[in-house]
Design a protein around this motif. Structure first.
Motif, PDB file in Angstrom:
ATOM      1  N   ARG A   1       0.856  -1.179   0.000  1.00 17.01           N
ATOM      2  CA  ARG A   1       0.000   0.000   0.000  1.00 17.01           C
ATOM      3  C   ARG A   1       0.892   1.228   0.000  1.00 17.01           C
ATOM      4  NH1 ARG A   1      -5.544   0.849   1.850  1.00 17.01           N
ATOM      5  NH2 ARG A   1      -5.894   3.090   1.904  1.00 17.01           N
ATOM      6  N   PHE A   2       0.874   1.992  -1.074  1.00 14.38           N
ATOM      7  CA  PHE A   2       1.706   3.182  -1.213  1.00 14.38           C
ATOM      8  C   PHE A   2       0.998   4.404  -0.647  1.00 14.38           C
ATOM      9  CE2 PHE A   2       3.428   0.414  -4.462  1.00 14.38           C
ATOM     10  CZ  PHE A   2       4.792   0.667  -4.414  1.00 14.38           C
ATOM     11  N   ALA A   3       1.790   5.319  -0.124  1.00 12.19           N
ATOM     12  CA  ALA A   3       1.263   6.614   0.296  1.00 12.19           C
ATOM     13  C   ALA A   3       1.123   7.502  -0.935  1.00 12.19           C
ATOM     14  CB  ALA A   3       2.198   7.267   1.317  1.00 12.19           C
ATOM     15  N   TRP A   4       0.111   8.364  -0.908  1.00  5.95           N
ATOM     16  CA  TRP A   4      -0.116   9.271  -2.028  1.00  5.95           C
ATOM     17  C   TRP A   4       1.122  10.111  -2.315  1.00  5.95           C
ATOM     18  CZ3 TRP A   4      -2.459  11.032  -6.163  1.00  5.95           C
ATOM     19  CH2 TRP A   4      -2.339  12.367  -6.504  1.00  5.95           C
ATOM     20  N   ARG A   5       1.738  10.638  -1.272  1.00  4.39           N
ATOM     21  CA  ARG A   5       2.912  11.494  -1.430  1.00  4.39           C
ATOM     22  C   ARG A   5       4.057  10.744  -2.100  1.00  4.39           C
ATOM     23  NH1 ARG A   5       4.733  16.324  -2.660  1.00  4.39           N
ATOM     24  NH2 ARG A   5       6.715  16.871  -1.624  1.00  4.39           N
ATOM     25  N   GLU A   6       4.185   9.459  -1.784  1.00  5.79           N
ATOM     26  CA  GLU A   6       5.255   8.643  -2.358  1.00  5.79           C
ATOM     27  C   GLU A   6       5.113   8.552  -3.878  1.00  5.79           C
ATOM     28  OE1 GLU A   6       7.220   4.210  -1.528  1.00  5.79           O
ATOM     29  OE2 GLU A   6       5.338   4.812  -0.561  1.00  5.79           O
ATOM     30  N   LEU A   7       3.896   8.347  -4.360  1.00  4.18           N
ATOM     31  CA  LEU A   7       3.673   8.242  -5.805  1.00  4.18           C
ATOM     32  C   LEU A   7       3.703   9.612  -6.464  1.00  4.18           C
ATOM     33  CD1 LEU A   7       0.912   5.480  -5.932  1.00  4.18           C
ATOM     34  CD2 LEU A   7       3.399   5.254  -6.084  1.00  4.18           C
ATOM     35  N   GLN A   8       3.320  10.636  -5.743  1.00  4.30           N
ATOM     36  CA  GLN A   8       3.394  12.000  -6.261  1.00  4.30           C
ATOM     37  C   GLN A   8       4.850  12.382  -6.543  1.00  4.30           C
ATOM     38  OE1 GLN A   8       2.182  15.107  -3.535  1.00  4.30           O
ATOM     39  NE2 GLN A   8       1.196  16.270  -5.182  1.00  4.30           N
ATOM     40  N   LEU A   9       5.741  12.045  -5.619  1.00  2.00           N
ATOM     41  CA  LEU A   9       7.165  12.324  -5.809  1.00  2.00           C
ATOM     42  C   LEU A   9       7.756  11.460  -6.909  1.00  2.00           C
ATOM     43  CD1 LEU A   9       8.318  12.597  -2.073  1.00  2.00           C
ATOM     44  CD2 LEU A   9       8.159  14.473  -3.733  1.00  2.00           C
ATOM     45  N   ALA A  10       7.316  10.201  -6.961  1.00  2.00           N
ATOM     46  CA  ALA A  10       7.877   9.271  -7.947  1.00  2.00           C
ATOM     47  C   ALA A  10       7.582   9.699  -9.367  1.00  2.00           C
ATOM     48  CB  ALA A  10       7.321   7.868  -7.705  1.00  2.00           C
ATOM     49  N   THR A  11       6.435  10.336  -9.588  1.00  2.00           N
ATOM     50  CA  THR A  11       6.017  10.730 -10.939  1.00  2.00           C
ATOM     51  C   THR A  11       6.230  12.210 -11.224  1.00  2.00           C
ATOM     52  OG1 THR A  11       3.757  11.096 -10.147  1.00  2.00           O
ATOM     53  CG2 THR A  11       4.272   8.909 -11.028  1.00  2.00           C
ATOM     54  N   ASP A  12       6.979  12.888 -10.342  1.00  2.00           N
ATOM     55  CA  ASP A  12       7.192  14.332 -10.498  1.00  2.00           C
ATOM     56  C   ASP A  12       5.849  15.052 -10.551  1.00  2.00           C
ATOM     57  OD1 ASP A  12       8.499  16.720 -10.748  1.00  2.00           O
ATOM     58  OD2 ASP A  12       8.952  16.508 -12.884  1.00  2.00           O
ATOM     59  N   ASN A  13       5.030  14.748  -9.535  1.00  2.00           N
ATOM     60  CA  ASN A  13       3.693  15.338  -9.415  1.00  2.00           C
ATOM     61  C   ASN A  13       2.840  15.031 -10.649  1.00  2.00           C
ATOM     62  OD1 ASN A  13       1.661  16.660  -8.061  1.00  2.00           O
ATOM     63  ND2 ASN A  13       2.236  18.683  -8.826  1.00  2.00           N
ATOM     64  N   PHE A  14       2.934  13.772 -11.128  1.00  2.00           N
ATOM     65  CA  PHE A  14       2.158  13.308 -12.277  1.00  2.00           C
ATOM     66  C   PHE A  14       2.341  14.229 -13.487  1.00  2.00           C
ATOM     67  CE2 PHE A  14       0.121  11.704  -8.444  1.00  2.00           C
ATOM     68  CZ  PHE A  14       0.090  10.351  -8.709  1.00  2.00           C
ATOM     69  N   SER A  15       3.592  14.479 -13.763  1.00  2.00           N
ATOM     70  CA  SER A  15       3.947  15.369 -14.875  1.00  2.00           C
ATOM     71  C   SER A  15       3.543  14.751 -16.216  1.00  2.00           C
ATOM     72  CB  SER A  15       5.460  15.625 -14.861  1.00  2.00           C
ATOM     73  OG  SER A  15       5.871  16.273 -16.035  1.00  2.00           O
ATOM     74  N   GLU A  16       3.102  15.591 -17.128  1.00  2.00           N
ATOM     75  CA  GLU A  16       2.712  15.133 -18.464  1.00  2.00           C
ATOM     76  C   GLU A  16       3.884  14.517 -19.214  1.00  2.00           C
ATOM     77  OE1 GLU A  16      -0.343  15.049 -20.147  1.00  2.00           O
ATOM     78  OE2 GLU A  16      -1.023  15.313 -18.076  1.00  2.00           O
TER      79      GLU A  16
END
Length: 608
Positions: free
Chosen positions: A274-289
């Protein structure tokens, strides 16, 4: 400073820079490999000899200490030789160079790769003997040298490889006696050589697919391993039993609804994280296009890098609040967590918040089959790789249909949803449109979803899907593999041709113009008989009536060369009869057309 001194000073600086450029033996070895493989100017552009650290180069993976651990260069179309300098990569664990046209011998320096666990050189043009130095690779587990021109005998030193679990030496020119200990390897294949094995000898030339132990007396370690495996299987069986019992009792699968500030402990599918939202936000550069890998019916997929440098693909569901979106999330987590197969995409974990639903998968280095067929210009998918993809995809779908209970229907099988790992092995992905089906039921009625050109006719007209709708989509995917074209292509109208790929291929097959069907990028480097076989399987899979289509288990057997000829002959007889009946009705209609229209004209012009 005099002019002479300035010149000397500049020369010294340049010499120092040259020394520093190659101060890293890893970069030196890799750049030497690129040079000897005759890589074109468009290949491995970022392999810069002036860059000390090669860990940023494409197709190269490193550990946290910047040690090269993996080099994967399959199906690149190389024509050169292997560099002996590669032996300097002491930390290398994986070396994949299959599917190229590499010539020459395997350098004896490969024996210096003390940490190597996987060496794959199949489908090349390597010659000479297998170097005995490979017997020094104490950590080697997978040795694949199939489909080359290697000769001589198999070195006795390979018997020293205690970790070896897979040994593929088939389709070479090897001869002589095989060291006895190599018959104890879990999976081996010596076929297609002049070796002392087979019917007239003590040992078979290949392990049976269903056999995982040798005929020799098992060791204590083997017995313990088998016992441990049985215990593990028993535990899994009990887990599945309790899950099924809960489902029959009407257990509501609402475990994915988040309570703000509370971790839902009821989600416990296998080893999912179970990932934290912040963890995936950082991993994707804030869901960059710039990190978007693709977009589907329920959201976008982003490339991400976790804090431990693991590359992942994050699927962000954008409409989970609608019934379809939330159901999609539940389906993917449920099914991928219980459907485990080497040709199915593995789910790493998930993330839920009051406003978000995300799924985390491994990042597939070579993206999708569709991407490789139509977007990559530097190299093409060679025919042996396309065959492997076809068979791997078929095996994945066979598992979903026939080995899962309840069985799983994918409902959107196409080249874009077949992903490719670092070794170009097929991995069926995107279960967002899949449906769980009770094993006693043959179909399920739903809102029609999928991709035009890939949807089976009965599903489009009735909304009823079954495993045979997946078979239809698989058949279209086979045609994509053979032709390199899209399922629907309006540009074909310019040539007064069929928009649908299926109709286009059927027409060319009837005219016996198989060469016109094959992807031009293959440049005649394919086996026409194998192409014909794959087209025949595709046309059997895309028959109008779902009852006439083969099951995926039959498809697997046909791709492996069993039962296709009989099935194809039967289909041709039916097709010829159907076409003759169609032409007869067409002639009848054309003959009576004028009289019918004239009669109507008379009636319409008569008195009112």
């Amino acid at each position: 400073m005099s002019l002479e001194m300035e010149v000397v000073f500049v020369v010294l600086i340049l010499a120092c820079l040259h020394c520093f450029a190659f101060s890293d033996p890893q970069g030196d070895a890799l750049y030497s490999l690129k040079s000897t493989l005759n890589a074109s100017s468009n290949q491995l552009k970022d392999w810069n000899p002036n860059q000390v650290n090669p860990c940023t180069w494409s197709n190269v993976n490193c550990d946290s200490n910047n040690n090269v651990v993996s080099v994967s260069l399959p199906n690149m179309g190389f024509s050169g030789i292997l560099s002996p300098k590669i032996g300097a990569l002491k930390t290398l664990k994986v070396l994949s160079l299959q599917g190229n046209g590499i010539t020459g011998e395997i350098p004896k320096e490969f024996g210096n790769l003390e940490n190597l666990g996987n060496l794959n050189l199949e489908y090349n043009n390597l010659s000479g003997a297998i170097p005995s130095s490979l017997g020094d690779l104490k950590n080697l587990q997978f040795l694949v040298l199939s489909e080359n021109n290697l000769n001589g005998t198999i070195p006795e030193s390979l018997s020293n490889l205690r970790s070896l679990s897979t040994l593929q030496l088939d389709s070479n020119d090897l001869s002589g006696q095989i060291p006895d200990k190599l018959f104890q390897v879990v999976k081996y294949n010596f076929t297609g050589n002049r070796l002392q094995c087979g019917a007239n000898f003590t040992h078979p030339c290949a392990t049976d697919i269903d056999s995982s132990v040798s005929s020799h007396k098992p060791s204590v370690g083997t017995i313990v391993g088998i016992a441990g495996g049985l215990v593990f299987i028993l535990c899994i069986g009990l887990l599945v039993y309790f899950l099924c019992r809960n489902r029959r009792k009407g257990y509501k699968r609402d475990v994915f609804v988040d309570v703000a500030g509370e971790v839902d402990r009821r989600i416990a599918f296998g080893q999912l994280k179970r990932f934290a939202w912040r963890e995936l936000q950082l991993a994707t550069d804030n869901f960059s296009e710039k990190n978007v890998l693709g977009q589907g019916g329920f959201g976008k997929v982003y490339k991400g890098v976790l804090s431990d440098n693991t590359k992942v693909a994050v699927k962000r569901l954008t409409d989970y609040e609608s019934p379809g979106g939330d159901a999609a999330f539940q389906r993917e987590v449920e099914m991928i967590s219980v459907a485990v197969h080497r040709n199915l995409l593995r789910l790493i974990g998930f993330c839920t918040t009051p406003t978000e639903r995300l799924l985390v998968y491994p990042f597939m280095q070579n993206l999708s089959v569709a991407y490789q067929l139509r977007e990559i210009k530097e190299h093409v998918l060679y025919w042996p790789t396309r065959k492997r993809i076809a068979l791997g995809t078929a095996r994945g779908l066979e598992y979903l249909h026939e080995h899962c209970n309840p069985k799983i229907i994918h409902r959107d099988v196409k080249a874009a949803n077949v992903l490719l790992d670092e070794d170009f092995e097929a991995v069926v992905g995107d279960f967002g449109l899949a449906k769980l089906v009770d094993a006693r039921k043959t179909n399920v009625t739903t809102q029609v979803r999928g991709t035009m050109g890939h949807i089976a006719p009965e599903y489009l007209s009735t909304g009823k899907s079954s495993e045979r709708t997946d078979v239809f989509g698989y058949g279209i995917m086979l045609l994509e593999l053979v032709t390199g074209q899209r399922a629907i292509d309006f540009s074909r109208l310019e040539e007064e041709d069929d928009v649908l790929l299926l109709d286009h291929v059927k027409k060319l097959e009837r005219e016996k113009r198989l060469g016109a069907i094959v992807d031009r990028n293959l440049s005649n480097s394919y086996d026409l008989q194998e192409v014909e076989m794959m087209i025949q399987v595709a046309l059997l899979c895309t028959q109008q009536s779902p009852e006439d289509r083969p099951a995926m288990s039959e498809v697997v057997r046909m791709l492996e060369g069993e039962g296709l000829a009989e099935r194809w002959e039967e289909w041709q007889n039916v097709e010829v009869t159907r076409r003759q009946e169609y032409e007869r009705l067409q002639r009848r209609f054309d003959w009576g057309e004028d009289s019918i229209y004239n009669q109507d004209a008379i009636e319409l012009s008569g008195g009112r």
